[in-house]
Design a protein around this motif. Structure first.
Motif, short mmCIF file in Angstrom:
data_model
loop_
_atom_site.label_atom_id
_atom_site.label_comp_id
_atom_site.label_asym_id
_atom_site.label_seq_id
_atom_site.Cartn_x
_atom_site.Cartn_y
_atom_site.Cartn_z
N ILE A 252 0.84 -1.20 0.00
CA ILE A 252 0.00 0.00 0.00
C ILE A 252 0.88 1.25 0.00
O ILE A 252 1.73 1.42 0.88
N PRO A 253 0.71 2.15 -0.99
CA PRO A 253 1.57 3.33 -1.07
C PRO A 253 1.03 4.53 -0.30
O PRO A 253 -0.16 4.83 -0.32
N VAL A 254 1.94 5.23 0.36
CA VAL A 254 1.69 6.48 1.05
C VAL A 254 2.60 7.52 0.41
O VAL A 254 3.79 7.27 0.23
N GLY A 255 2.05 8.68 0.05
CA GLY A 255 2.83 9.65 -0.69
C GLY A 255 3.31 10.82 0.15
O GLY A 255 2.66 11.22 1.11
N VAL A 256 4.47 11.36 -0.23
CA VAL A 256 4.95 12.63 0.31
C VAL A 256 5.17 13.57 -0.86
O VAL A 256 5.53 13.16 -1.96
N ARG B 212 -3.75 9.42 -8.12
CA ARG B 212 -4.13 8.63 -9.28
C ARG B 212 -3.32 7.34 -9.37
O ARG B 212 -3.81 6.31 -9.84
N ALA B 213 -2.06 7.41 -8.92
CA ALA B 213 -1.19 6.23 -8.97
C ALA B 213 -1.47 5.25 -7.84
O ALA B 213 -0.94 4.14 -7.86
N GLY B 214 -2.29 5.65 -6.85
CA GLY B 214 -2.70 4.70 -5.82
C GLY B 214 -2.42 5.08 -4.40
O GLY B 214 -2.74 4.31 -3.48
N CYS B 215 -1.83 6.26 -4.13
CA CYS B 215 -1.51 6.63 -2.75
C CYS B 215 -2.79 6.77 -1.93
O CYS B 215 -3.74 7.44 -2.33
N VAL B 216 -2.81 6.14 -0.76
CA VAL B 216 -3.99 6.17 0.11
C VAL B 216 -3.96 7.34 1.08
O VAL B 216 -4.97 7.65 1.72
N ALA B 217 -2.80 7.97 1.24
CA ALA B 217 -2.67 9.16 2.09
C ALA B 217 -1.51 9.98 1.54
O ALA B 217 -0.58 9.43 0.94
N LEU B 218 -1.58 11.28 1.74
CA LEU B 218 -0.53 12.19 1.27
C LEU B 218 -0.07 13.08 2.40
O LEU B 218 -0.89 13.56 3.20
N GLY C 279 -1.24 6.97 14.90
CA GLY C 279 -0.69 5.62 14.81
C GLY C 279 -0.82 5.07 13.41
O GLY C 279 -0.67 5.81 12.41
N ASP C 280 -1.12 3.79 13.29
CA ASP C 280 -1.18 3.14 11.99
C ASP C 280 -2.20 3.76 11.05
O ASP C 280 -2.08 3.62 9.83
N ALA C 281 -3.21 4.44 11.58
CA ALA C 281 -4.20 5.08 10.72
C ALA C 281 -3.54 6.10 9.80
O ALA C 281 -4.01 6.33 8.67
N ALA C 282 -2.45 6.72 10.25
CA ALA C 282 -1.74 7.68 9.41
C ALA C 282 -1.06 7.02 8.22
O ALA C 282 -0.69 7.70 7.25
N LEU C 283 -0.88 5.72 8.30
CA LEU C 283 -0.23 4.98 7.22
C LEU C 283 -1.25 4.34 6.29
O LEU C 283 -0.96 3.33 5.65
N GLY C 284 -2.41 4.97 6.22
CA GLY C 284 -3.38 4.48 5.26
C GLY C 284 -4.71 4.08 5.84
O GLY C 284 -5.53 3.48 5.14
N GLY C 285 -4.93 4.39 7.11
CA GLY C 285 -6.21 4.04 7.71
C GLY C 285 -7.29 5.02 7.35
O GLY C 285 -7.05 6.07 6.75
N GLU C 286 -8.49 4.71 7.71
CA GLU C 286 -9.64 5.56 7.42
C GLU C 286 -9.45 6.94 8.03
O GLU C 286 -9.06 7.10 9.18
N GLY C 287 -9.68 7.96 7.23
CA GLY C 287 -9.59 9.33 7.72
C GLY C 287 -8.21 9.95 7.59
O GLY C 287 -8.05 11.13 7.84
N ALA C 288 -7.23 9.18 7.17
CA ALA C 288 -5.88 9.74 7.10
C ALA C 288 -5.77 10.86 6.08
O ALA C 288 -5.09 11.85 6.31
#
Length: 237
Positions: free
Chosen positions: A181-185, A197-203, A218-227
């Protein structure tokens, strides 16, 4: 539960995207290929195997690929690598994640000497469990080879419990292909919509912003709901 975090390095942990773009543009011009800077920059995140076909005319590609790549590597190492510095809070972010029991990998397709420089710049010695270099992948991003290698080195049996933190759409595309699962900066300079568009679940704006969110969520910041709603706030000073 997130078990491992894999970090892209260039543009994610260290501020090197513009330096790479300048080196590639200079190398291309040396071989008579004039490309606008922004067009070159838009390809940073790919290795030479993927970048050159996008920028060099097809009829010249086979002729110049080898010598141009070698010229660029020498130019970057001598003129630009010493200028690379880490983004703020990189060491604190990685240390916090590792302190919470997450395995850490650096997913780079850089040469080994470049990777070692980045590790020193970010003060990451002793804070990661695995790392990849150019020797570990036949194809660079957006192909998943480098992430597959990182997963093997981590011994990660479930890619869905791993996250890739990266700054380019090529990082995100590679992660999706690898089942990670990708997370973007945004510190690498790519537009948020390209990363989404490429798939990042959080930026996040940068590593410091990601650290601040992780400390709160916590882990929600790495792609959890609401991140996503919290991810683009100002970075802490």
């Amino acid at each position: 539960m997130v078990e491992a975090v894999i970090f892209d390095v260039d543009g994610t942990l260290v501020d090197s995207v513009d330096l790479h773009a300048r080196a590639w543009r200079e190398a291309l011009a040396h071989f008579g290929v004039e490309v606008p800077y922004e067009e070159v920059r838009s390809q940073i995140g790919k290795g030479a195997d993927q970048l050159l076909p996008a920028l060099v005319p097809a009829e010249r590609l086979e002729e110049v690929a080898g010598p141009l790549t070698a010229f660029r590597a020498r130019l970057f190492r001598e003129a630009y690598l010493p200028q690379v510095a880490a983004f703020p809070a990189v060491r604190r972010l990685v240390a916090r994640l590792r302190g919470d029991g997450k395995r850490i990998a650096l997913a780079s397709s850089s040469k080994q000497d470049e990777l070692e420089h980045y590790v020193r710049a970010a003060a990451l010695d002793g804070l990661y469990d695995a790392a990849t270099s150019a020797d570990d992948a036949d194809r660079t991003k957006p192909y998943p080879d480098v992430l597959d290698a990182a997963l093997r080195k981590l011994g990660a049996s479930n890619p869905a419990r791993c996250r890739l933190v990266g700054d380019t759409p090529y990082d995100a595309a590679a992660a999706v292909r690898a089942g990670v699962i990708p997370v973007g900066v945004l510190c690498g300079g790519f537009a948020p919509e390209l990363l989404r568009r490429a798939g990042c679940v959080a930026l996040y704006r940068d590593p410091a912003s990601l650290l601040a969110a992780y400390e709160q969520q916590g882990d929600a910041a790495l792609g959890g709901e609401g991140a996503m709603e919290e991810s683009l706030g100002a970075s802490p000073t």
